[in-house]
Design a protein around this motif. Structure first.
Motif, mmCIF file in Angstrom:
data_model
loop_
_atom_site.group_PDB
_atom_site.id
_atom_site.type_symbol
_atom_site.label_atom_id
_atom_site.label_comp_id
_atom_site.label_asym_id
_atom_site.label_seq_id
_atom_site.Cartn_x
_atom_site.Cartn_y
_atom_site.Cartn_z
ATOM 1 N N GLU A 437 -58.663 -59.379 44.097
ATOM 2 C CA GLU A 437 -57.636 -58.597 43.417
ATOM 3 C C GLU A 437 -57.139 -57.458 44.301
ATOM 4 O O GLU A 437 -55.959 -57.162 44.345
ATOM 5 C CB GLU A 437 -58.192 -58.036 42.105
ATOM 6 C CG GLU A 437 -58.606 -59.104 41.133
ATOM 7 C CD GLU A 437 -57.430 -59.945 40.650
ATOM 8 O OE1 GLU A 437 -56.578 -59.420 39.930
ATOM 9 O OE2 GLU A 437 -57.368 -61.140 41.011
ATOM 10 N N ILE A 438 -58.084 -56.845 45.015
ATOM 11 C CA ILE A 438 -57.703 -55.772 45.939
ATOM 12 C C ILE A 438 -56.759 -56.339 47.003
ATOM 13 O O ILE A 438 -55.750 -55.733 47.360
ATOM 14 C CB ILE A 438 -58.977 -55.200 46.622
ATOM 15 C CG1 ILE A 438 -59.936 -54.625 45.578
ATOM 16 C CG2 ILE A 438 -58.623 -54.195 47.703
ATOM 17 C CD1 ILE A 438 -59.598 -53.265 45.068
ATOM 18 N N ASP A 439 -57.084 -57.538 47.486
ATOM 19 C CA ASP A 439 -56.253 -58.158 48.520
ATOM 20 C C ASP A 439 -54.874 -58.523 48.001
ATOM 21 O O ASP A 439 -53.881 -58.411 48.708
ATOM 22 C CB ASP A 439 -56.931 -59.435 49.049
ATOM 23 C CG ASP A 439 -58.205 -59.128 49.829
ATOM 24 O OD1 ASP A 439 -58.395 -57.952 50.193
ATOM 25 O OD2 ASP A 439 -59.002 -60.063 50.049
ATOM 26 N N LEU A 440 -54.811 -58.996 46.763
ATOM 27 C CA LEU A 440 -53.545 -59.501 46.249
ATOM 28 C C LEU A 440 -52.670 -58.395 45.682
ATOM 29 O O LEU A 440 -51.448 -58.514 45.686
ATOM 30 C CB LEU A 440 -53.798 -60.527 45.126
ATOM 31 C CG LEU A 440 -54.297 -61.888 45.560
ATOM 32 C CD1 LEU A 440 -54.603 -62.743 44.338
ATOM 33 C CD2 LEU A 440 -53.254 -62.585 46.416
ATOM 34 N N ASN A 441 -53.297 -57.372 45.151
ATOM 35 C CA ASN A 441 -52.531 -56.359 44.440
ATOM 36 C C ASN A 441 -52.701 -55.008 45.124
ATOM 37 O O ASN A 441 -53.720 -54.338 44.953
ATOM 38 C CB ASN A 441 -53.033 -56.294 42.986
ATOM 39 C CG ASN A 441 -52.271 -55.296 42.156
ATOM 40 O OD1 ASN A 441 -51.405 -54.584 42.662
ATOM 41 N ND2 ASN A 441 -52.596 -55.239 40.879
ATOM 42 N N PRO A 442 -51.716 -54.607 45.894
ATOM 43 C CA PRO A 442 -51.847 -53.367 46.666
ATOM 44 C C PRO A 442 -51.973 -52.114 45.792
ATOM 45 O O PRO A 442 -52.364 -51.057 46.282
ATOM 46 C CB PRO A 442 -50.560 -53.320 47.490
ATOM 47 C CG PRO A 442 -49.629 -54.290 46.860
ATOM 48 C CD PRO A 442 -50.446 -55.291 46.125
ATOM 49 N N MET A 443 -51.674 -52.260 44.492
ATOM 50 C CA MET A 443 -51.743 -51.102 43.602
ATOM 51 C C MET A 443 -53.188 -50.749 43.230
ATOM 52 O O MET A 443 -53.451 -49.675 42.692
ATOM 53 C CB MET A 443 -50.995 -51.387 42.292
ATOM 54 C CG MET A 443 -49.615 -51.976 42.451
ATOM 55 S SD MET A 443 -48.423 -50.721 42.858
ATOM 56 C CE MET A 443 -48.242 -49.939 41.261
ATOM 57 N N LEU A 444 -54.119 -51.670 43.470
ATOM 58 C CA LEU A 444 -55.484 -51.440 42.996
ATOM 59 C C LEU A 444 -56.302 -50.609 43.973
ATOM 60 O O LEU A 444 -56.182 -50.756 45.184
ATOM 61 C CB LEU A 444 -56.204 -52.773 42.770
ATOM 62 C CG LEU A 444 -55.770 -53.597 41.566
ATOM 63 C CD1 LEU A 444 -56.612 -54.853 41.465
ATOM 64 C CD2 LEU A 444 -55.886 -52.776 40.287
ATOM 65 N N VAL A 445 -57.150 -49.745 43.425
ATOM 66 C CA VAL A 445 -58.042 -48.930 44.241
ATOM 67 C C VAL A 445 -59.471 -49.386 43.955
ATOM 68 O O VAL A 445 -59.847 -49.569 42.800
ATOM 69 C CB VAL A 445 -57.871 -47.439 43.888
ATOM 70 C CG1 VAL A 445 -58.851 -46.586 44.678
ATOM 71 C CG2 VAL A 445 -56.436 -47.001 44.144
ATOM 72 N N GLN A 446 -60.235 -49.564 45.013
ATOM 73 C CA GLN A 446 -61.615 -50.039 44.856
ATOM 74 C C GLN A 446 -62.518 -48.917 44.342
ATOM 75 O O GLN A 446 -62.225 -47.738 44.543
ATOM 76 C CB GLN A 446 -62.131 -50.568 46.208
ATOM 77 C CG GLN A 446 -63.518 -51.165 46.199
ATOM 78 C CD GLN A 446 -63.690 -52.290 45.189
ATOM 79 O OE1 GLN A 446 -63.858 -52.051 43.990
ATOM 80 N NE2 GLN A 446 -63.633 -53.523 45.660
ATOM 81 N N ASN A 447 -63.585 -49.309 43.690
ATOM 82 C CA ASN A 447 -64.564 -48.338 43.224
ATOM 83 C C ASN A 447 -65.336 -47.732 44.389
ATOM 84 O O ASN A 447 -65.503 -48.354 45.431
ATOM 85 C CB ASN A 447 -65.540 -49.011 42.261
ATOM 86 C CG ASN A 447 -64.937 -49.185 40.884
ATOM 87 O OD1 ASN A 447 -64.107 -48.373 40.475
ATOM 88 N ND2 ASN A 447 -65.327 -50.233 40.189
ATOM 89 N N GLU A 448 -65.841 -46.561 44.146
ATOM 90 C CA GLU A 448 -66.664 -45.864 45.121
ATOM 91 C C GLU A 448 -67.870 -46.734 45.499
ATOM 92 O O GLU A 448 -68.453 -47.391 44.651
ATOM 93 C CB GLU A 448 -67.153 -44.577 44.436
ATOM 94 C CG GLU A 448 -67.750 -43.532 45.326
ATOM 95 C CD GLU A 448 -68.289 -42.383 44.482
ATOM 96 O OE1 GLU A 448 -69.412 -41.968 44.736
ATOM 97 O OE2 GLU A 448 -67.568 -41.943 43.545
ATOM 98 N N GLY A 449 -68.201 -46.713 46.786
ATOM 99 C CA GLY A 449 -69.420 -47.401 47.217
ATOM 100 C C GLY A 449 -69.204 -48.858 47.585
ATOM 101 O O GLY A 449 -70.142 -49.529 47.991
ATOM 102 N N TYR A 450 -67.994 -49.354 47.447
ATOM 103 C CA TYR A 450 -67.736 -50.754 47.821
ATOM 104 C C TYR A 450 -66.706 -50.833 48.930
ATOM 105 O O TYR A 450 -65.859 -49.985 49.037
ATOM 106 C CB TYR A 450 -67.251 -51.556 46.610
ATOM 107 C CG TYR A 450 -68.332 -51.741 45.570
ATOM 108 C CD1 TYR A 450 -69.340 -52.668 45.762
ATOM 109 C CD2 TYR A 450 -68.336 -50.972 44.422
ATOM 110 C CE1 TYR A 450 -70.345 -52.834 44.818
ATOM 111 C CE2 TYR A 450 -69.319 -51.128 43.477
ATOM 112 C CZ TYR A 450 -70.328 -52.059 43.667
ATOM 113 O OH TYR A 450 -71.318 -52.238 42.742
#
Lengths: 450, 1048
Positions: A437-450
């Motif tokens: 999802e992170i790769d496909l959707n530039p709007m998403l922010v990953q959780n801390e620690g990942y």
């Protein structure tokens, strides 16, 4: 003779060949087009069943959602005794951003939400007599799904703050084509909770008081109680709990063991995922049950960590069974031994304990005194009534009563209790947004620690 | 007019597929005119006629027949016949054909002269089937590889794909696993698609096969296993655009034309061939024995205690492991090493018999020719409980009803039976036994009853979980049945009418009927059946694929040497799949295995799926004095598979050839005996997708036994063909009187408008949508060489084929690369399809035994980290070989002949997906490969195997290059030694021929691959991207057979 033969052969061929451009218009036999699916009352109601089906998918409430909570917070009480796979990553809290279970929750949750959104979008098609119920059920399905997503994928809700920490993307309209609107950013935790509350409060109004195995108005209230207690809003939680208990529609079964491994709801169930031999899936069975019951027996329950918490006469211990081989004994949880068994999501005993906890915290006796509720649970387990008790007793009772049913992680988070060596708010206790999802959707922010 | 005849838009950047109503109408007009021509009566003339053949009786098409003194001449038709008007004074007929010695015949009073021409160059003069016709190789302008039936016959294999391995340049055929009739991957000039199929179109006797999956249960089976390859006369593989474009929309991946044998106008010939032999696995892996297992696993538990700081008094993993040893050793004592089970050996049946028998009867008279055969194959797999059987029959008849009318019928019926094993990596697959602990006995050898958890194990019975760490699937052999039986009939009728000189009209009506029945039963002791008193299923599937075509060709030659062949026609194909399945459980006894005994029917379903194609095609062949050659071809296809608006596509191709050696300046060369240059350019399509992908769909689902609907697919009304633009340059040469001949080809295939499953964020509620987007390129070189090293009494022939292919993904959807965490394979722009993409393993830190990974971060690529999540992903390998080919050497001396066929595949990597369990230095209870004993134990140890820690996390992450290895191999694919009895001896016992032979398959392999077998790509994933992984895959079979062939 010869020419007759030739001409008839060629004529047949010509008919077959020339008559066929219409034959390129083929329709599928097992599927219907999306416009037809949402065009009639009957079809929309069928889509609603489809939404329940997705809700019960093994990757969502059919197992992974409840057991992720137990595995993530399982330290000390159980061990993952299965081969290395996405589940063991969850137990070990070494979750890869590509973890398949995590990805599955996300995928199926949003599939379910999209189906619910489609129903809500086409609600005018439903005949008036059923409209409120169908709308209420769709709202309930959407709410329970968003609630689990925000609990698993975001930092926990903090009472008396604005909860600006990132929640999950909120999609409230159906996807009709694959245009830009599918690229949505994460809303805040506050926004997601508000949506969940609003959906559930509407559902509570719209739904009938009795609705067979489907979500009823009381199911919405019970879920609201769970949401409020997660928000540490004990007054509201108490009100909602009280509404359900006072209805007298639900009764504790006399035997604790009867609550589990059944294909039809009991009088104690307020809302449960339905499974039958023909239908449904149960991944709790897959990881908890031993091969004798079709599972892999990957979760060993620890004697010291968990079983020793019970009084030796506690009838609830019957739900744990040993596997004895040669000199070795390992213990397994038997709540999911029936592969085609229902998966209870909310039942009366939880609400009694919520009422006890809220009354205790608020120093009130709404409905019943906390000690009475506590002893109701205890006596069903074959235990003597308590006279002296405190909040810890209620919380311990809650852990034992609801053991391995998916509450543990969320209870630790709201009680701010550490899990093994991890603080309650450690990033390891929050699932990563799937890398896909992170790769496909530039709007998403990953959780801390990942 | 019909609403389907809409104008196709011209896309600004795409291939200019111009298509309008008018051109279609014109085509229809041509066909009508051809039809009208039927009624024009042929003009009777005084003439001579006959048949022109090559030395083995195959008709020669397009041979020139002229009158030595006259002006007139003619050509033989597609069946090798000619008819020529003669005057009274004419006395000599001249038969000539390129690649053959010219022959003169003195005319007598007879009217029929059948002539057999002698070959000069064998490969130049062969007749090549081109699809809707055939041609002599020397006049070809496209690239077509041909494998003769003789090269396939009597091979000790089960399916035609296996028989074709390593025989043609640029055609990579690889087994996924060693199951006798498992599917194989066939790539012609690389993989040209990502989400649509990349397997070639198979056409058997003119019937294009439907390539959809045939069986549903267990491992996927070869769709061609129903064909008895001993009946095959030749296999033609159409590789470039010019050759393949006549198959238009389904030709992007190449076309494989399989033609079965016809009878000859000769005496009836009976041939009986029988072979019997044994198979065994090509290789085994080494696993730990009981003592080594204990040592490694106790160490691994101890190391975990050390990490967690567990004391020996409280809970600790060492005592947990010892308790586990107690449990898993069952009735034996692990401390004394009582049981030391080699589970791998139990998975294989070491000497599996195989036998094949075939009987053929062929013959004919002037008017009628026939070929008939019966075949029987029984191949016991090297994996226990795996077996394949085929019984087949065929009858091909050609009959000349009159001088200008011939009809033909080809019919075959095959029955196959497979005792199935599951896909790789399933608990029930015997290969999974290697995961069991060596300290666990497979059976209760203790002599007394043993209690294993809830199960009572009698002496001698198999021991299962919870004593065994995993399901002891040897139980499957005793208590389950997984059978797939199928009937397949291919039947076609052909009619050819020649109303005028040079004109023939063909009609064909063909049916491919496939019926499969899959029966499964899992008894109460099996994993699937134990909790529910047995599980049974019954599936039936029926596929009806019918095909009709009507085409004509017209051949004419001018006296000055201009020769034209024009072919045009139309074709319709429809395919329908019907399936039904029932699953039941709760059986009273394991002996009652059909669903009639199931107390509970748990699932029932039936389904239908259909597709259709409507096509118009035309081709023009022109040559001037067999020196300047031109081919133009095109096909228009319409298919139900695509969106209403875009369902028609046009696929044109053009090619040129120049036979330089026929020019005067070269015709006297002593070295160069033949040289042809050819070039082709054209467009082909790919329609290998499942049905109805353009529609937005909801499908039925049920919940709590109430019916429901769920969205399954987003609509894409613009869905259309994927198309490949290909150019090819070729050189065909013969040197030293053709002792050395060959072909060199260079090509580039540019596939655009890829049928791509474009990934959507899950938040949309969907995971992907099939769209036409992206580009991919394959470029390569192919070389074919024939060498007659020695001629004479002792002869030695060598044929070699070699190909280099490079695949590159040029463009994808906006969202970019496709990286799926399920797989190591990724789709990345600028790299070959399905490259291995992961973390680069850097070995072990000698100081502490930690696994290290290269950071691969800009500026510090070679810096290492012990944190897997810190390291960046990078391209770590390529599953596609750079080079592949085959070399065949044939030696002959008197009656003895020796055939050696070597296959070589190199320049690629294999990923051991099972490494995360079997080679993870004791991360979980699975038995480990022997190389794990090399683990780090103390500071200073130099090794690539990290410190053993239970539950892993130390270098056992599967998405790393640790589990990649070089997959190159050189393999003795076939070795065959035969002795033909001298005819003089045989005549006395009234036998025409007698051959005794010894034949071996996969006898020897040279490879660095450390797994079972380098010819591998797990059958769990059969898509185009996820290739090149080994996942407890069955190795290939090594087979040796002895055979005898008798002719009467």
């Amino acid at each position: 003779m010869k020419s007759t033969f030739i001409y008839s052969y060629l004529t047949i061929l010509s008919i077959l060949v020339f008559a066929c451009d219409a034959k390129l218009d083929l329709e599928p036999a097992q599927s219907i087009s999306q416009s037809i699916a949402l065009s009639t009352d009957e079809n929309v109601q069928a889509v609603l069943n489809g939404a329940y089906d997705e809700l019960g998918n093994f990757g969502l409430f059919g197992g992974v959602v409840p057991y992720s909570s137990e595995l993530l917070a399982g330290d000390g009480e159980m061990i993952w005794a299965g081969f290395a796979n996405p589940d063991s990553e969850i137990f070990l809290k070494q979750i890869n951003t590509g973890n398949l279970r995590v990805r599955g929750i996300w995928q199926i949750a949003y599939r379910t939400i999209n189906i619910a959104n489609n129903i809500l979008d086409a609600i005018e098609v439903v005949k008036e007599a059923d409209r409120a119920r169908v709308q209420g059920e769709a709202l309930f399905i959407r709410a329970i799904t968003y609630f689990e997503l925000v609990r698993l994928f975001a930092k926990s809700y903090q009472a008396e703050t604005t909860n600006r920490q990132l929640g999950v993307p909120l999609l409230l309209q159906p996807t009709k084509d694959s245009k830009e609107e599918v690229f949505v950013a994460r809303s805040t935790v506050e926004e997601v909770y508000l949506q969940v509350l609003s959906d559930l409060q509407q559902a509570e109004q719209l739904l009938p008081l009795q609705n067979d195995w489907r979500a009823s108005s009381y199911a919405a209230s019970a879920l609201l109680a769970r949401v409020f207690i997660q928000m540490q809003d004990f007054e509201q939680a108490l009100t909602k709990t009280e509404r359900v208990i006072q209805s007298d529609q639900f009764q504790l079964l006399s035997d604790y063991a009867d609550v589990f491994n059944r294909e039809v709801n009991s009088t104690e169930d307020i809302f449960a995922i339905q499974n039958t031999v023909q239908d449904g899936s149960n991944s709790l069975n897959f990881i908890f049950a031993t091969p004798e019951f079709n599972g892999l027996g990957s979760v060993e329950v620890l004697q010291q960590g968990h079983l020793d918490l019970y009084d030796p006469t506690d009838l609830r211990l019957k739900l744990f069974y040993p596997l004895r081989t040669a000199s070795d004994t390992a213990w397994y949880c038997g709540k999911w031994n029936l592969q085609s068994g229902n998966i209870g999501l909310i039942r009366l005993s939880e609400l009694l304990l919520v009422r006890a906890e809220c009354n205790m915290r608020l120093n009130s006796e709404v409905g019943e005194a906390p000690l009475v509720d506590l002893n109701r649970i205890r006596s069903r387990a074959g235990l003597a009534d308590k006279t002296q008790f405190n909040l810890e007793d209620i919380l311990l009772e809650r852990r034992l009563e609801l053991a391995f049913e998916g509450q543990k992680l969320h209870d630790h988070k709201r009680l701010k209790k550490e899990v093994g060596r991890f603080e309650y708010d450690a990033p390891e206790l929050i699932l990563p947004i799937p890398q896909r999802e992170i790769d496909l959707n530039p709007m998403l922010v990953q959780n801390e620690g990942y | 007019m019909n609403r389907l005849w809409t104008t196709r838009e011209v896309e600004p950047n795409g291939p200019t597929i111009l298509f309008n109503t008018q051109s279609l109408l014109d085509l229809r007009l041509i066909i009508c005119v051809l039809g009208i021509l039927l009624v024009i009566p042929s003009l009777a003339q005084r003439s001579v006629s006959g048949l022109v053949t090559n030395p083995i009786g195959e008709p020669l098409i397009g041979a020139t027949i002229t009158l030595k003194d006259g002006e007139t001449g003619t050509l033989t038709d597609e069946n090798g016949y000619y008819q020529l008007a003669i005057g009274r004074a004419d006395s000599v007929l001249v038969f000539s054909f390129m690649g053959f010695k010219t022959k003169e015949i003195y005319l007598s009073s007879a009217s029929q002269y059948d002539v057999s021409l002698e070959e000069t160059i064998s490969t130049l003069s062969e007749v090549v089937v081109t699809g809707y016709g055939s041609q002599i190789r020397s006049t070809l302008t496209g690239n077509i590889a041909r494998v003769t039936g003789a090269a396939l016959k009597s091979k000790p294999v089960s399916t035609i794909e296996q028989a074709l391995q390593g025989q043609s340049a640029g055609v990579l055929i690889q087994g996924l696993t060693g199951k006798p009739n498992g599917i194989m991957r066939i790539l012609i000039r690389g993989s040209s698609s990502i989400s649509a199929g990349n397997q070639p179109l198979f056409v058997i006797d003119g019937i294009p096969l439907d390539n959809a999956r045939a069986n549903l249960s267990g491992a996927q089976l070869s769709p061609l296993a129903d064909l008895n390859f001993n009946d095959v006369a030749s296999v033609e593989i159409l590789k470039d655009a010019s050759a393949a474009a006549i198959y238009g929309s389904r030709a992007s991946n190449g076309v494989v034309l399989i033609s079965t044998k016809s009878g000859l106008r000769k005496d009836t010939k009976v041939e009986l061939d029988y072979q019997w032999g044994l198979s065994s696995p090509t290789n085994k892996r080494e696993f730990l024995n009981a003592a080594e297992y204990q040592e490694l696993f106790l160490e691994s538990a101890r190391n975990l205690d050390e990490v967690q700081g567990n004391s020996s008094s409280g809970f600790n993993w060492l005592s947990w492991m010892e308790r586990r040893f107690d449990r898993h050793a069952g009735p034996s004592d692990w401390r004394t090493g009582e049981a030391d089970t080699n589970w791998q050996d139990l998975a294989f049946s070491e000497r599996s018999p195989m036998q094949q028998a075939s009987l053929s009867i062929a013959g004919g008279s002037d008017k009628t020719r026939f070929y008939s055969s019966l075949g029987f194959t029984d191949h016991v797999g090297i994996l226990i409980s795996n077996r394949f059987q085929r019984k087949s029959g065929r009858l091909n008849i050609d009959h000349e009803a009159s001088k200008n009318l011939s009809i033909g019928v080809k019919m075959s019926l095959a029955h196959t039976f497979t005792h199935q094993v599951s896909n790789d990596g399933q608990f029930e697959n015997p290969m999974q036994l290697v995961a069991q602990m060596p300290i666990t006995p497979d059976r209760n050898y203790s002599g007394v009853v043993f209690q294993s958890g809830p199960n009572t194990i009698q002496p001698g019975e198999l021991i299962d979980t919870p004593t065994a760490a995993y399901y002891n699937n040897l139980i499957e052999g005793e208590d389950s049945r997984k059978a797939v039986s199928g009937f397949r009939s291919l039947a076609s009728t052909q009619l050819t009418y020649r109303p005028l000189k040079g004109l023939s009209l063909h009609g064909e009506l063909a049916v491919d009927l496939l019926h499969r029945r899959e029966d499964g039963f899992y008894g109460s002791r099996t994993r699937n059946g134990q909790a529910i008193n047995g599980l049974g299923f019954a599936l039936t599937g029926q596929r009806l694929n019918y095909n009709t075509k009507l085409y004509g060709d017209y051949q004419t030659i001018s006296t000055t040497g201009h020769r034209i062949t024009l072919t045009a026609g139309l074709e319709f194909q429809a395919s329908r799949d019907d399936r039904s399945e029932v699953i039941g459980q709760d059986f009273p006894l394991d002996a009652l295995r059909t669903l009639a005994s199931a107390a509970d029917i748990s699932f029932g379903s039936s389904s239908i799926s259909e597709s259709s194609f409507l096509s118009y095609f035309t081709r023009l062949n022109y040559n001037y004095q067999q020196r300047y050659l031109l081919t133009l071809s095109s096909r228009i296809d319409g298919s139900s598979k695509f969106g209403q608006a875009k369902r028609y596509g046009w696929f044109p191709a053009a090619s040129l050839g120049w036979v330089v050696s026929r020019e005067s300046f070269l015709s006297n060369s002593r070295i160069l005996s033949f040289m042809k240059l050819r070039a082709s350019y054209g467009l082909t399509g790919n329609a290998f997708i499942t049905n109805f992908r353009s529609l937005g769909l909801y499908a039925a689902e049920s919940y709590n036994n109430e019916s429901g609907l769920q969205p399954t697919q987003l609509a894409n009304p613009d869905l259309s063909w994927e198309s490949t633009l290909q150019w090819n340059l070729g050189l065909h040469f013969g040197l030293f009187d053709d002792r050395l001949s060959g072909e060199i080809d260079v090509y580039n295939r540019d596939t655009r408008d890829l049928l791509l499953n474009v990934q959507l964020p899950y938040t949309s509620g969907f995971s992907s949508q099939l769209r036409n987007i992206g580009r991919m390129e394959n470029k390569g070189i192919e070389l074919v060489v024939y060498l007659q090293n020695l001629v004479g009494e002792f002869s030695w022939k060598t044929s070699l084929n070699m190909a280099w292919n490079r695949n590159e993904v040029k463009a994808l959807a906006n969202e970019g690369d496709i990286v799926d965490p399920n797989f190591l394979n990724a789709v990345k722009v600028g790299h070959p399809l399905g490259v291995f993409y992961g973390v680069e393993y850097a070995g072990v830190d000698p100081a502490n035994g930690d696994a290290l990974f290269y950071l691969n971060q800009e500026g510090q690529e070679r810096a290492t980290t012990n944190d897997f999540n810190q390291a960046n992903f990078t391209v770590i390998g390529n599953p596609h070989p750079d080079w592949f080919g085959g070399i065949t050497n044939t030696f002959q001396w008197k009656g003895l002949s020796l055939d050696l066929n070597l296959q070589v595949v190199f320049g690629h990597e294999i990923h051991n997906y099972a490494g995360q369990w079997m080679s993870c230095q004791a991360c979980w209870l699975d038995n480990q490969t022997k190389d794990q004993l090399d683990r780090w134990q103390k500071p200073g140890d130099q090794t690539v195997v990290p410190k053993a820690i239970l539950f892993g996390g130390n270098g056992d992450q599967w998405r790393s290059s640790r589990y990649l290895s070089d997959g190159s191999y050189l393999r003795l694919k076939t070795l065959s030694l035969a002795y033909d009895w001298p005819a003089t001896l045989l005549r006395k016992i009234k036998i025409k021929s007698l051959r005794l032979y010894l034949s071996g398959q996969n006898l020897w392999t040279l490879t660095n691959y450390d797994g079972w077998d380098p010819e591998v790509s797990t059958d769990v994933w059969t898509n185009n991207v996820n290739v090149g992984s080994d996942f407890y895959s069955v190795p290939q079979a090594k087979t040796i057979v002895f055979g005898v062939k008798v002719g009467f």
